[in-house]
Design a protein around this motif. Structure first.
Motif, mmCIF file in Angstrom:
data_model
loop_
_atom_site.group_PDB
_atom_site.id
_atom_site.type_symbol
_atom_site.label_atom_id
_atom_site.label_comp_id
_atom_site.label_asym_id
_atom_site.label_seq_id
_atom_site.Cartn_x
_atom_site.Cartn_y
_atom_site.Cartn_z
ATOM 1 N N ILE A 46 0.911 -1.182 -0.051
ATOM 2 C CA ILE A 46 0.026 -0.029 0.162
ATOM 3 C C ILE A 46 0.923 1.319 -0.089
ATOM 4 O O ILE A 46 0.400 2.259 -0.707
ATOM 5 N N TRP A 47 1.825 1.273 1.006
ATOM 6 C CA TRP A 47 2.870 2.347 0.802
ATOM 7 C C TRP A 47 3.491 2.692 -0.487
ATOM 8 O O TRP A 47 3.510 3.994 -1.108
ATOM 9 N N CYS A 48 3.855 1.549 -1.160
ATOM 10 C CA CYS A 48 4.446 1.622 -2.453
ATOM 11 C C CYS A 48 3.540 2.286 -3.706
ATOM 12 O O CYS A 48 3.887 3.001 -4.479
ATOM 13 N N ALA A 49 2.120 1.714 -3.369
ATOM 14 C CA ALA A 49 1.397 2.061 -4.416
ATOM 15 C C ALA A 49 0.694 3.263 -4.086
ATOM 16 O O ALA A 49 0.211 3.851 -5.358
ATOM 17 N N ARG A 50 0.355 3.844 -3.156
ATOM 18 C CA ARG A 50 -0.451 4.767 -2.743
ATOM 19 C C ARG A 50 0.354 6.316 -2.433
ATOM 20 O O ARG A 50 0.027 7.088 -2.634
ATOM 21 N N VAL A 51 1.565 5.846 -1.540
ATOM 22 C CA VAL A 51 1.993 6.977 -0.966
ATOM 23 C C VAL A 51 3.385 7.495 -1.656
ATOM 24 O O VAL A 51 3.574 8.452 -2.156
ATOM 25 N N ALA A 52 4.284 6.365 -1.946
ATOM 26 C CA ALA A 52 5.620 6.668 -2.335
ATOM 27 C C ALA A 52 5.807 6.686 -3.853
ATOM 28 O O ALA A 52 6.930 7.233 -4.541
ATOM 29 N N GLY A 53 5.126 5.846 -4.334
ATOM 30 C CA GLY A 53 5.016 5.582 -6.194
ATOM 31 C C GLY A 53 6.197 4.464 -6.387
ATOM 32 O O GLY A 53 6.732 3.969 -5.353
ATOM 33 N N ARG A 54 6.065 3.957 -7.581
ATOM 34 C CA ARG A 54 7.027 3.083 -7.816
ATOM 35 C C ARG A 54 8.398 3.017 -7.554
ATOM 36 O O ARG A 54 9.102 2.220 -7.015
ATOM 37 N N ASN A 55 9.056 4.260 -7.675
ATOM 38 C CA ASN A 55 10.454 4.324 -7.397
ATOM 39 C C ASN A 55 10.700 5.037 -6.064
ATOM 40 O O ASN A 55 11.615 5.486 -5.601
ATOM 41 N N GLY A 56 9.589 5.353 -5.172
ATOM 42 C CA GLY A 56 9.889 6.023 -3.830
ATOM 43 C C GLY A 56 10.455 5.348 -2.743
ATOM 44 O O GLY A 56 10.807 4.066 -3.243
ATOM 45 N N MET A 57 10.899 5.692 -1.534
ATOM 46 C CA MET A 57 11.502 5.015 -0.573
ATOM 47 C C MET A 57 10.451 4.686 0.267
ATOM 48 O O MET A 57 9.206 5.018 0.484
ATOM 49 N N LEU A 58 10.775 3.667 1.168
ATOM 50 C CA LEU A 58 9.954 2.938 2.057
ATOM 51 C C LEU A 58 9.715 3.902 3.334
ATOM 52 O O LEU A 58 8.439 3.779 3.631
ATOM 53 N N GLY A 59 10.526 4.626 3.705
ATOM 54 C CA GLY A 59 10.370 5.504 4.622
ATOM 55 C C GLY A 59 9.772 5.233 5.966
ATOM 56 O O GLY A 59 10.072 4.349 6.618
ATOM 57 N N ASP A 60 8.588 6.042 6.305
ATOM 58 C CA ASP A 60 7.664 5.421 7.505
ATOM 59 C C ASP A 60 7.092 4.143 7.381
ATOM 60 O O ASP A 60 6.864 3.628 8.389
ATOM 61 N N ALA A 61 6.848 3.613 6.170
ATOM 62 C CA ALA A 61 6.554 2.054 6.352
ATOM 63 C C ALA A 61 7.229 1.319 7.069
ATOM 64 O O ALA A 61 7.178 0.126 7.806
ATOM 65 N N ARG A 62 8.737 1.631 6.997
ATOM 66 C CA ARG A 62 9.778 0.836 7.767
ATOM 67 C C ARG A 62 9.383 1.040 9.033
ATOM 68 O O ARG A 62 9.863 0.037 10.028
ATOM 69 N N LEU A 63 8.991 1.996 9.642
ATOM 70 C CA LEU A 63 8.750 2.355 11.030
ATOM 71 C C LEU A 63 7.623 1.349 11.773
ATOM 72 O O LEU A 63 7.416 0.730 12.646
ATOM 73 N N LEU A 64 6.532 1.214 10.649
ATOM 74 C CA LEU A 64 5.377 0.440 11.183
ATOM 75 C C LEU A 64 5.936 -1.081 10.957
ATOM 76 O O LEU A 64 5.333 -1.764 11.749
ATOM 77 N N ILE A 65 6.556 -1.491 10.009
ATOM 78 C CA ILE A 65 7.144 -2.618 10.125
ATOM 79 C C ILE A 65 7.951 -3.243 11.370
ATOM 80 O O ILE A 65 7.814 -4.096 12.056
ATOM 81 N N ALA A 66 8.857 -2.015 11.944
ATOM 82 C CA ALA A 66 9.553 -2.337 13.125
ATOM 83 C C ALA A 66 8.561 -2.375 14.111
ATOM 84 O O ALA A 66 8.835 -3.507 15.064
ATOM 85 N N ALA A 67 7.495 -1.533 14.240
ATOM 86 C CA ALA A 67 6.385 -1.623 15.242
ATOM 87 C C ALA A 67 5.890 -3.118 15.181
ATOM 88 O O ALA A 67 5.652 -3.630 16.221
ATOM 89 N N TYR A 68 5.361 -3.500 14.082
ATOM 90 C CA TYR A 68 4.723 -4.857 13.853
ATOM 91 C C TYR A 68 5.660 -5.917 14.421
ATOM 92 O O TYR A 68 5.148 -6.912 15.169
ATOM 93 N N THR A 69 6.978 -5.809 14.124
ATOM 94 C CA THR A 69 7.900 -6.752 14.817
ATOM 95 C C THR A 69 8.092 -6.795 16.063
ATOM 96 O O THR A 69 8.204 -7.891 16.662
ATOM 97 N N VAL A 70 8.093 -5.699 16.951
ATOM 98 C CA VAL A 70 8.323 -5.552 18.217
ATOM 99 C C VAL A 70 7.021 -6.528 18.967
ATOM 100 O O VAL A 70 7.167 -6.776 19.762
#
Length: 137
Positions: A46-70
């Motif tokens: 969803i982040w890559c399709a709606r927010v960052a675009g095809r060549n964008g950076m993961l950015g805040d999605a990485r923080l969400l993934i870190a929270a999910y992991t914890v």
């Protein structure tokens, strides 16, 4: 006959309850890993399709993934702790191959503990993809 009932009653106090020997606990850690995997994948998609675009950076999605992991690792550790307590119940020692309710109970705890370890490793591997892959491309 009274002594026999008393002996059986005292033996029942030392046995684990039948409801404790359920197979549900053994499925908790793999389920947590599967939900974590799904959440990470959907978040990145969803982040890559709606927010960052095809060549964008993961950015805040990485923080969400870190929270999910914890959260996932905390759940897996709690399940592993429960499995360890179940595995070390009573006076029995490994291997838990006797035909008794105590050994079945301990075996299910051991299997839960091992599956929790495997699920923790799998969860960390899923999270590592967000560490090493920084862009959507």
């Amino acid at each position: 006959m009274n002594e026999r009932n008393d002996e059986r009653h005292s033996d029942d106090q030392h046995k684990p309850a039948a409801r404790w020997a359920s197979l549900w606990l053994i499925t908790v850690s793999p389920t947590i890993w599967a939900v974590h995997f799904l959440l990470c994948y959907v978040t990145a998609a969803i982040w890559c399709a709606r927010v960052a675009g095809r060549n964008g950076m993961l950015g805040d999605a990485r923080l969400l993934i870190a929270a999910y992991t914890v959260v996932a690792l905390a759940g897996i550790v709690l399940t592993a702790w429960r499995g360890y307590r179940q595995h070390s119940y009573g006076e029995g020692s490994a291997p838990h191959n006797e035909d008794s309710s105590e050994d079945r109970y301990r075996f299910l705890g051991y299997a839960t503990l091992l599956l929790s370890g495997l699920s923790a490793v799998a969860t960390i591997f899923v999270a590592l993809s967000a560490v090493f892959i920084r862009s959507c491309a």
